[in-house]
Scaffold this motif. Structure first.
Motif, PDB file in Angstrom:
ATOM      1  N   ARG A  54       7.179   5.159   4.630  1.00  0.00           N
ATOM      2  CA  ARG A  54       6.377   4.681   3.337  1.00  0.00           C
ATOM      3  C   ARG A  54       5.300   3.767   3.827  1.00  0.00           C
ATOM      4  O   ARG A  54       4.094   3.864   3.329  1.00  0.00           O
ATOM      5  CB  ARG A  54       7.264   3.977   2.445  1.00  0.00           C
ATOM      6  CG  ARG A  54       7.876   4.830   1.546  1.00  0.00           C
ATOM      7  CD  ARG A  54       8.940   3.902   0.708  1.00  0.00           C
ATOM      8  NE  ARG A  54       8.197   2.804   0.027  1.00  0.00           N
ATOM      9  CZ  ARG A  54       7.500   3.189  -1.148  1.00  0.00           C
ATOM     10  NH1 ARG A  54       7.323   4.356  -1.802  1.00  0.00           N
ATOM     11  NH2 ARG A  54       6.929   2.074  -1.969  1.00  0.00           N
ATOM     12  N   LEU A  55       5.638   2.856   4.946  1.00  0.00           N
ATOM     13  CA  LEU A  55       4.535   2.184   5.535  1.00  0.00           C
ATOM     14  C   LEU A  55       3.386   2.938   6.184  1.00  0.00           C
ATOM     15  O   LEU A  55       2.331   2.834   6.074  1.00  0.00           O
ATOM     16  CB  LEU A  55       4.992   1.355   6.638  1.00  0.00           C
ATOM     17  CG  LEU A  55       5.935   0.282   6.234  1.00  0.00           C
ATOM     18  CD1 LEU A  55       6.504  -0.586   7.198  1.00  0.00           C
ATOM     19  CD2 LEU A  55       4.979  -0.917   5.470  1.00  0.00           C
ATOM     20  N   ILE A  56       3.838   4.131   6.894  1.00  0.00           N
ATOM     21  CA  ILE A  56       2.861   4.978   7.527  1.00  0.00           C
ATOM     22  C   ILE A  56       2.131   5.534   6.509  1.00  0.00           C
ATOM     23  O   ILE A  56       0.818   5.984   6.665  1.00  0.00           O
ATOM     24  CB  ILE A  56       3.576   6.123   8.302  1.00  0.00           C
ATOM     25  CG1 ILE A  56       4.378   5.317   9.697  1.00  0.00           C
ATOM     26  CG2 ILE A  56       2.518   7.142   9.119  1.00  0.00           C
ATOM     27  CD1 ILE A  56       5.307   6.436  10.424  1.00  0.00           C
ATOM     28  N   ALA A  57       2.838   6.065   5.284  1.00  0.00           N
ATOM     29  CA  ALA A  57       1.970   6.679   4.359  1.00  0.00           C
ATOM     30  C   ALA A  57       0.914   5.956   3.581  1.00  0.00           C
ATOM     31  O   ALA A  57       0.013   6.358   2.795  1.00  0.00           O
ATOM     32  CB  ALA A  57       3.011   7.037   3.215  1.00  0.00           C
ATOM     33  N   GLY A  58       1.152   4.404   3.585  1.00  0.00           N
ATOM     34  CA  GLY A  58       0.349   3.526   3.071  1.00  0.00           C
ATOM     35  C   GLY A  58       0.682   3.156   1.900  1.00  0.00           C
ATOM     36  O   GLY A  58       0.176   2.589   0.952  1.00  0.00           O
ATOM     37  N   LEU A  59       2.190   3.513   1.488  1.00  0.00           N
ATOM     38  CA  LEU A  59       2.517   3.172   0.041  1.00  0.00           C
ATOM     39  C   LEU A  59       3.260   1.893  -0.009  1.00  0.00           C
ATOM     40  O   LEU A  59       3.667   1.304  -1.125  1.00  0.00           O
ATOM     41  CB  LEU A  59       3.798   3.996  -0.190  1.00  0.00           C
ATOM     42  CG  LEU A  59       3.454   5.653  -0.442  1.00  0.00           C
ATOM     43  CD1 LEU A  59       4.600   6.307  -0.302  1.00  0.00           C
ATOM     44  CD2 LEU A  59       2.824   5.929  -1.703  1.00  0.00           C
ATOM     45  N   ASP A  60       3.190   1.424   1.146  1.00  0.00           N
ATOM     46  CA  ASP A  60       3.974  -0.116   1.097  1.00  0.00           C
ATOM     47  C   ASP A  60       3.114  -0.863   2.444  1.00  0.00           C
ATOM     48  O   ASP A  60       2.517  -0.261   3.310  1.00  0.00           O
ATOM     49  CB  ASP A  60       5.452  -0.066   1.383  1.00  0.00           C
ATOM     50  CG  ASP A  60       6.070  -1.126   1.283  1.00  0.00           C
ATOM     51  OD1 ASP A  60       5.534  -2.253   0.738  1.00  0.00           O
ATOM     52  OD2 ASP A  60       7.155  -1.289   1.931  1.00  0.00           O
ATOM     53  N   GLN A  61       3.181  -2.262   2.483  1.00  0.00           N
ATOM     54  CA  GLN A  61       2.436  -2.897   3.523  1.00  0.00           C
ATOM     55  C   GLN A  61       3.589  -3.804   4.145  1.00  0.00           C
ATOM     56  O   GLN A  61       4.595  -4.177   3.600  1.00  0.00           O
ATOM     57  CB  GLN A  61       1.493  -3.856   3.117  1.00  0.00           C
ATOM     58  CG  GLN A  61       0.241  -3.034   2.278  1.00  0.00           C
ATOM     59  CD  GLN A  61      -0.491  -2.263   3.254  1.00  0.00           C
ATOM     60  OE1 GLN A  61      -0.703  -2.669   4.405  1.00  0.00           O
ATOM     61  NE2 GLN A  61      -0.945  -1.157   2.709  1.00  0.00           N
ATOM     62  N   PRO A  62       3.299  -3.992   5.525  1.00  0.00           N
ATOM     63  CA  PRO A  62       4.476  -4.895   6.351  1.00  0.00           C
ATOM     64  C   PRO A  62       3.954  -6.432   5.904  1.00  0.00           C
ATOM     65  O   PRO A  62       2.951  -6.631   5.872  1.00  0.00           O
ATOM     66  CB  PRO A  62       4.307  -4.558   7.736  1.00  0.00           C
ATOM     67  CG  PRO A  62       2.757  -4.076   7.818  1.00  0.00           C
ATOM     68  CD  PRO A  62       2.540  -3.306   6.406  1.00  0.00           C
ATOM     69  N   GLN A  63       5.013  -7.336   6.275  1.00  0.00           N
ATOM     70  CA  GLN A  63       4.768  -8.651   6.212  1.00  0.00           C
ATOM     71  C   GLN A  63       4.183  -9.127   7.459  1.00  0.00           C
ATOM     72  O   GLN A  63       3.258 -10.008   7.667  1.00  0.00           O
ATOM     73  CB  GLN A  63       5.860  -9.423   5.852  1.00  0.00           C
ATOM     74  CG  GLN A  63       6.242  -9.629   4.638  1.00  0.00           C
ATOM     75  CD  GLN A  63       7.348  -8.736   4.162  1.00  0.00           C
ATOM     76  OE1 GLN A  63       7.521  -7.633   4.781  1.00  0.00           O
ATOM     77  NE2 GLN A  63       7.732  -9.009   2.822  1.00  0.00           N
ATOM     78  N   ALA A  64       4.447  -8.448   8.630  1.00  0.00           N
ATOM     79  CA  ALA A  64       3.940  -8.728  10.114  1.00  0.00           C
ATOM     80  C   ALA A  64       3.905  -7.663  10.838  1.00  0.00           C
ATOM     81  O   ALA A  64       4.339  -6.379  10.321  1.00  0.00           O
ATOM     82  CB  ALA A  64       4.868  -9.732  10.640  1.00  0.00           C
ATOM     83  N   GLY A  65       3.021  -7.394  11.824  1.00  0.00           N
ATOM     84  CA  GLY A  65       2.597  -6.388  12.594  1.00  0.00           C
ATOM     85  C   GLY A  65       1.384  -5.498  11.852  1.00  0.00           C
ATOM     86  O   GLY A  65       1.032  -5.714  10.876  1.00  0.00           O
ATOM     87  N   SER A  66       0.969  -4.335  12.470  1.00  0.00           N
ATOM     88  CA  SER A  66       0.086  -3.429  11.986  1.00  0.00           C
ATOM     89  C   SER A  66       0.312  -2.018  12.103  1.00  0.00           C
ATOM     90  O   SER A  66       1.001  -1.520  13.054  1.00  0.00           O
ATOM     91  CB  SER A  66      -1.418  -3.970  12.675  1.00  0.00           C
ATOM     92  OG  SER A  66      -0.986  -3.399  14.078  1.00  0.00           O
TER      93      SER A  66
END
Ligand code: ATP
Ligand code: MG
Length: 260
Positions: A54-66
């Motif tokens: 989901r993070l790779i899809a851009g459906l969600d964002q991490p609190q740390a890192g990129s």
């Protein structure tokens, strides 16, 4: 020379339970996905596989890192990153043809590219079913339609979250061959979650093994088996044993419920 497509750097995604206790769905995850590769993710329930996709899809964002694709930060969903869910998510009111055409219409390129709809339908062997509705086709067929619906916009990567999980063993094997076929024909980078070790070995060039609480990558295994794989080859069997041993270690390791 392999070229990085997706760069995941030190990514942490924390959820909170009802008491507000932090739960590390992912902690310090770093991985590079190469252009054109087929990579699979495997690990026990709750190790963060869906969270990572989901993070790779851009459906969600991490609190740390990129996370970045071709050097550009991933901030929101895009047609350049196709996402396939475990259950096929076709529009029930639209025919197979119209479901596949949806992506082209969304990008306003349907008129120029409508010939592609039939091409892709033929590629997955569903010619003759163009006018069928989702309830008139099998689960395996629907999942194939979902895959070409994402592929028709030529995504840079196809993210597949246990796409064959709902199918019986025979259908799974059939669809595995079709996915490989699509990968060979289109050269699309594939990142797929599975809980099936054989599926991971059969399909991918690299297998990422993950562990829960906190969700982490514990190993990345290269699958050096060549393009035409046989589940009964000695090398295949040895790799299966190696991965199962690693997964058993991950599962049996004493693990605190929460790591802070
Ligand atoms: N929206 C959410 N709110 C709270 N916790 C969540 C949320 N999404 C995921 N989690 C938690 O984060 C952890 C990782 O979840 P995730 O769904 O990524 O695991 P998974 O590896 O895909 O598991 P499975 O194999 O069961 O699909 C789990 O402990 C899960 O309960
Ligand atoms: Mg999941």
């Amino acid at each position: 020379m392999s070229e990085t497509l997706i760069d995941i750097e030190n990514v942490t995604r924390i959820y909170r339970d009802t008491n507000g206790t932090p739960l590390y769905a992912l902690k310090g995850v770093t991985l590079q996905i190469q252009k054109g590769e087929f990579i699979t993710f495997i690990g026990p329930s709750g190790c963060g596989k869906t969270t990572l996709l989901r993070l790779i899809a851009g459906l969600d964002q991490p609190q740390a890192g990129s996370l970045a694709i071709e050097g550009q930060p991933i901030r929101e969903p895009s047609h350049e990153r196709g996402y396939i869910f475990q259950q096929p998510t076709l529009f029930p009111w639209a025919t197979v043809h119209d479901n596949v055409a949806v992506g082209l219409k969304a990008l306003k390129v349907y008129e120029q590219k409508k010939y592609l709809v039939q091409e892709y339908i033929n590629m997955i062997g569903l010619d003759g079913f163009e006018k069928s509705y989702p309830h008139e086709i099998s689960g395996g067929m629907a999942q194939r339609v979902a895959i070409i619906r994402a592929l028709i916009n030529e995504p840079k990567v196809l993210l597949l979250d246990e796409p064959l999980g709902a199918l019986d063993a025979f259908k799974r094997i059939e669809l595995q061959d079709q996915i490989i076929d699509i990968w060979k024909k289109t050269g699309t980078t594939m990142a797929m979650v599975t809980h099936d070790v054989d599926e991971a070995i059969y399909l991918s060039r690299r297998i990422v093994i993950m562990t829960p609480r906190p969700g982490k990558i514990v190993d990345v295994i290269n699958v050096d088996l060549g393009p035409d794989r046989n589940r009964n080859d000695e090398a295949f069997i040895q790799l299966r044993i190696k991965i199962l041993e690693k997964l058993h270690l991950v599962i049996s390791r004493p693990n605190p419920e929460y790591t802070i």
